[in-house]
Design a protein around this motif. Structure first.
Motif: not given
Length: 230
Positions: A155-156, A81-90, A98-101, A92-96
């Motif tokens: 990933a969940h 997936p493309k990186p989301p447009q999120i400006a909140e660290p936690v 999920q992408m990595l897994w 974004y980290a959760k989305a990242a």
């Protein structure tokens, strides 16, 4: 007996962060946030936390060199997936995490996987530790073996949070984060794996990420820590 192939997972930390990379990516990034010794403890002293061993499939070996380049495939980045447009660290980290897994060798080759993952990284080379991300991806030979078995994963995410040491450092010196705006976030979740002919499995995952979130900008991934800090 079902064949078992390496899973693209974060239970293998590959080459991880070298001491110099830890300084460049996190310790220097949060500078006055932590003294040098304290920053090392933040990233390496937390142990494995809730990370589960990779019991579903053997861990890949022979991680590629950090100097490896990615040639752009004709079909883009596949299922990444493309990186989301999120400006909140936690968030974004959760989305990242999920992408990595998550991956799918049925429609995504290794170059596409790397290209998609690279898009999540910060463009600030001072803080971007691509080697820590690249080290999670199996070698071309192992990726090919995974593809032979149609290996895929989803990933969940159950939760994400700032580790206690990071929160304490912020409380001690709130202004220190303003040099590089890099936040340390730990994410927990579950990865579900599947193969052809109905094979599969699931296991708990945990990872600590360095995420850069400058004001008025979307967040970006800076690095993957070599161990999980809760």
């Amino acid at each position: 007996m079902r064949n078992r192939f390496p899973s693209l997972s974060l239970s293998s930390y590959g080459s991880g962060w070298s001491a110099n990379r830890r300084v460049a990516t996190v310790a220097a990034a949060v500078a006055a946030l932590l003294a040098l010794a304290a920053s090392a403890a933040l990233l390496t002293g937390g142990g494995n936390g809730h990370q589960a061993p990779d019991s579903t499939a053997p861990v890949p070996t022979g991680s590629p060199s950090s100097s490896e380049t990615v040639s752009k495939p004709s079909s883009g980045s596949g299922s990444v997936p493309k990186p989301p447009q999120i400006a909140e660290p936690v968030a974004y980290a959760k989305a990242a995490a999920q992408m990595l897994w998550s991956y799918d060798t049925r429609d995504t080759n290794r170059d596409q996987q790397l290209l998609g993952m690279r898009a999540w990284m910060t463009t600030e080379t001072t803080y971007a530790d691509w080697a820590s991300v690249l080290g999670q991806v199996p070698t071309p030979v192992l990726w090919s073996r995974m593809a032979d078995q149609d290996q895929h994963a989803s990933a969940h995410i159950t939760e994400g949070h700032y580790p206690g040491a990071f929160k304490q450092a912020l409380a001690d010196d709130p202004s220190a984060i303003t040099e590089a705006y890099i936040y340390v976030v730990t994410v927990n979740g579950k990865q579900t794996l599947g193969w052809k002919h109905g094979g599969g499995g699931a296991e708990e995952r945990a990872v600590t990420l360095a995420v850069q979130c400058r004001p008025n900008n979307d967040c970006a991934l800076a690095a993957i820590a070599p161990s999980v800090t809760q």
